[in-house]
Write a protein that holds these residues in place. Structure first.
Motif, PDB file in Angstrom:
ATOM      1  N   GLU A 156      -0.050   2.968  14.254  1.00 34.39           N
ATOM      2  CA  GLU A 156      -1.170   2.715  13.346  1.00 34.39           C
ATOM      3  C   GLU A 156      -2.521   2.913  14.028  1.00 34.39           C
ATOM      4  N   HIS A 157      -2.768   2.177  15.103  1.00 30.09           N
ATOM      5  CA  HIS A 157      -4.114   2.219  15.694  1.00 30.09           C
ATOM      6  C   HIS A 157      -4.204   3.162  16.889  1.00 30.09           C
ATOM      7  N   GLY A 158      -3.085   3.618  17.401  1.00 29.15           N
ATOM      8  CA  GLY A 158      -3.127   4.608  18.478  1.00 29.15           C
ATOM      9  C   GLY A 158      -3.590   4.069  19.815  1.00 29.15           C
ATOM     10  N   ILE A 159      -3.489   2.772  20.019  1.00 32.45           N
ATOM     11  CA  ILE A 159      -3.878   2.187  21.301  1.00 32.45           C
ATOM     12  C   ILE A 159      -2.636   1.941  22.145  1.00 32.45           C
ATOM     13  N   LEU A 160      -2.670   2.433  23.363  1.00 36.07           N
ATOM     14  CA  LEU A 160      -1.516   2.280  24.235  1.00 36.07           C
ATOM     15  C   LEU A 160      -1.900   1.579  25.538  1.00 36.07           C
ATOM     16  N   THR A 161      -1.262   0.459  25.776  1.00 41.14           N
ATOM     17  CA  THR A 161      -1.405  -0.148  27.087  1.00 41.14           C
ATOM     18  C   THR A 161      -0.551   0.645  28.070  1.00 41.14           C
ATOM     19  N   GLN A 162      -0.742   0.376  29.334  1.00 39.38           N
ATOM     20  CA  GLN A 162       0.075   1.039  30.358  1.00 39.38           C
ATOM     21  C   GLN A 162       1.554   0.749  30.116  1.00 39.38           C
ATOM     22  N   GLU A 163       1.829  -0.517  29.819  1.00 42.96           N
ATOM     23  CA  GLU A 163       3.205  -0.927  29.608  1.00 42.96           C
ATOM     24  C   GLU A 163       3.820  -0.209  28.411  1.00 42.96           C
ATOM     25  N   MET A 164       3.032  -0.143  27.336  1.00 43.52           N
ATOM     26  CA  MET A 164       3.548   0.503  26.125  1.00 43.52           C
ATOM     27  C   MET A 164       3.768   1.988  26.347  1.00 43.52           C
ATOM     28  N   HIS A 165       2.903   2.590  27.136  1.00 46.29           N
ATOM     29  CA  HIS A 165       3.059   4.011  27.421  1.00 46.29           C
ATOM     30  C   HIS A 165       4.387   4.277  28.119  1.00 46.29           C
ATOM     31  N   GLU A 166       4.675   3.455  29.106  1.00 48.73           N
ATOM     32  CA  GLU A 166       5.937   3.619  29.818  1.00 48.73           C
ATOM     33  C   GLU A 166       7.119   3.354  28.900  1.00 48.73           C
ATOM     34  N   ARG A 167       6.939   2.347  28.074  1.00 47.53           N
ATOM     35  CA  ARG A 167       8.002   2.017  27.132  1.00 47.53           C
ATOM     36  C   ARG A 167       8.302   3.187  26.211  1.00 47.53           C
ATOM     37  N   LEU A 168       7.236   3.793  25.719  1.00 47.90           N
ATOM     38  CA  LEU A 168       7.397   4.930  24.814  1.00 47.90           C
ATOM     39  C   LEU A 168       8.082   6.095  25.526  1.00 47.90           C
ATOM     40  N   LEU A 169       7.683   6.336  26.751  1.00 48.54           N
ATOM     41  CA  LEU A 169       8.315   7.421  27.510  1.00 48.54           C
ATOM     42  C   LEU A 169       9.805   7.146  27.696  1.00 48.54           C
ATOM     43  N   ALA A 170      10.110   5.892  27.989  1.00 49.74           N
ATOM     44  CA  ALA A 170      11.513   5.534  28.184  1.00 49.74           C
ATOM     45  C   ALA A 170      12.306   5.756  26.904  1.00 49.74           C
ATOM     46  N   GLU A 171      11.734   5.321  25.784  1.00 45.05           N
ATOM     47  CA  GLU A 171      12.438   5.478  24.511  1.00 45.05           C
ATOM     48  C   GLU A 171      12.608   6.953  24.167  1.00 45.05           C
ATOM     49  N   ARG A 172      11.557   7.723  24.463  1.00 44.05           N
ATOM     50  CA  ARG A 172      11.642   9.154  24.200  1.00 44.05           C
ATOM     51  C   ARG A 172      12.758   9.780  25.018  1.00 44.05           C
ATOM     52  N   ALA A 173      12.872   9.336  26.252  1.00 44.52           N
ATOM     53  CA  ALA A 173      13.920   9.875  27.116  1.00 44.52           C
ATOM     54  C   ALA A 173      15.295   9.551  26.547  1.00 44.52           C
ATOM     55  N   ARG A 174      15.430   8.318  26.046  1.00 41.50           N
ATOM     56  CA  ARG A 174      16.719   7.942  25.463  1.00 41.50           C
ATOM     57  C   ARG A 174      17.030   8.785  24.244  1.00 41.50           C
ATOM     58  N   VAL A 175      16.041   8.992  23.401  1.00 40.45           N
ATOM     59  CA  VAL A 175      16.242   9.812  22.216  1.00 40.45           C
ATOM     60  C   VAL A 175      16.644  11.227  22.626  1.00 40.45           C
ATOM     61  N   GLN A 176      15.953  11.736  23.639  1.00 43.20           N
ATOM     62  CA  GLN A 176      16.248  13.090  24.111  1.00 43.20           C
ATOM     63  C   GLN A 176      17.686  13.183  24.645  1.00 43.20           C
ATOM     64  N   ALA A 177      18.092  12.177  25.391  1.00 40.80           N
ATOM     65  CA  ALA A 177      19.455  12.175  25.927  1.00 40.80           C
ATOM     66  C   ALA A 177      20.473  12.144  24.797  1.00 40.80           C
ATOM     67  N   ALA A 194       0.853  -1.178   0.000  1.00 37.44           N
ATOM     68  CA  ALA A 194       0.000   0.000   0.000  1.00 37.44           C
ATOM     69  C   ALA A 194       0.895   1.235   0.000  1.00 37.44           C
ATOM     70  N   PRO A 195       0.365   2.347  -0.480  1.00 37.51           N
ATOM     71  CA  PRO A 195       1.163   3.576  -0.558  1.00 37.51           C
ATOM     72  C   PRO A 195       1.721   4.019   0.798  1.00 37.51           C
ATOM     73  N   GLU A 196       0.977   3.729   1.873  1.00 38.50           N
ATOM     74  CA  GLU A 196       1.429   4.162   3.188  1.00 38.50           C
ATOM     75  C   GLU A 196       2.744   3.483   3.588  1.00 38.50           C
TER      76      GLU A 196
END
Lengths: 131, 131
Positions: B70-91, B39-41
DNA sequence: CTCCGACTTGACGCTCACGTCAACGTCAGG
DNA sequence: CCTGACGTTGACGTGAGCGTCAAGTCGGAG
């Protein structure tokens, strides 16, 4: 300082330091028995090497750039080389910012899909970043 | 679109796309003959994958993060994971900025050691950066 | 039907910054 | 002198993200 202390202070492994010497990135005096001894400045030098590695530069690039740090002499070629590397770092920087912002989008949109109230302790990204 | 076109548009190799599918990062429909169709996406998805790779994330991390895009659904675990990854990227971002500024120092000090006048065409770093 | 370029699945190779094991030497304290 | 922590060289291993070759298949133009 001997190799273990340098490794600990700089936050790298002993193996890494030997590898740096092998690559010509970090010189060391030798004791009569053959053990490596480092000047105190070696610690910061190692940190800078790590910085350059983290910036995506390889050993060869680091090897060419490092001498300029010490004596501050730049040939025409080295000057252009440095500008080119700086440009690459800058480009990588901007890509990283874009990626971070994309992550923020996902996090914030996910935030909207959550049910209860989640206390944000400053770690939740807000809109409108400057850095 | 077939694999060659996706590769060209996204600026990666055909081999990379097959590797992404192998890692479960990028799905593809198959023609009756077995050829991949996208698909184009897919093009933008590939670009984002590249972004995450450039941010230092591995295949596993990307694999866990991508579905949230894609679907924008975040479990609690995934939310924390994303925050952690964001922090690493920021660092990583801040380290990169420091490295760039160190490079600027070397370039500017080298500039002082040059003899003649070097016309600066906007590529020479100035003091006091904002971004 | 023929042709040819694009595609397929393996499978091995490569680079790089180290990790890791083996076998041995150094050095300071007791 | 002995011990134990620390160091040495040499060599092979690792993991990720592909590159690359081999041998065969697909599919649209002519």
């Amino acid at each position: 300082m001997r190799i273990g202390e340098v490794a600990e202070r700089a936050g790298v492994s002993v193996r890494a330091l030997r590898y740096y010497e092998e690559q010509g990135l970090l010189a060391a005096y030798r004791s009569p028995g053959g053990q490596r001894h480092y000047a105190p400045e070696a610690v910061e030098r190692v940190r800078f090497i790590q910085n350059l590695y983290a910036a995506g530069l390889g050993s060869k690039a680091v090897l060419q750039i490092l001498p300029c740090m010490e004596h501050g002499i730049l040939t025409q070629e080295m000057h252009e080389r440095l500008l080119a590397e700086r440009a690459r770092v800058q480009a990588q920087l901007e890509e990283l910012i874009a990626t971070r912002d994309k992550l923020d989008l996902v996090i914030r949109s996910g935030q909207a899909h959550r049910s209860g109230a989640t206390a944000s302790r400053g770690s939740v990204p807000e809109a409108g970043h400057v850095t």
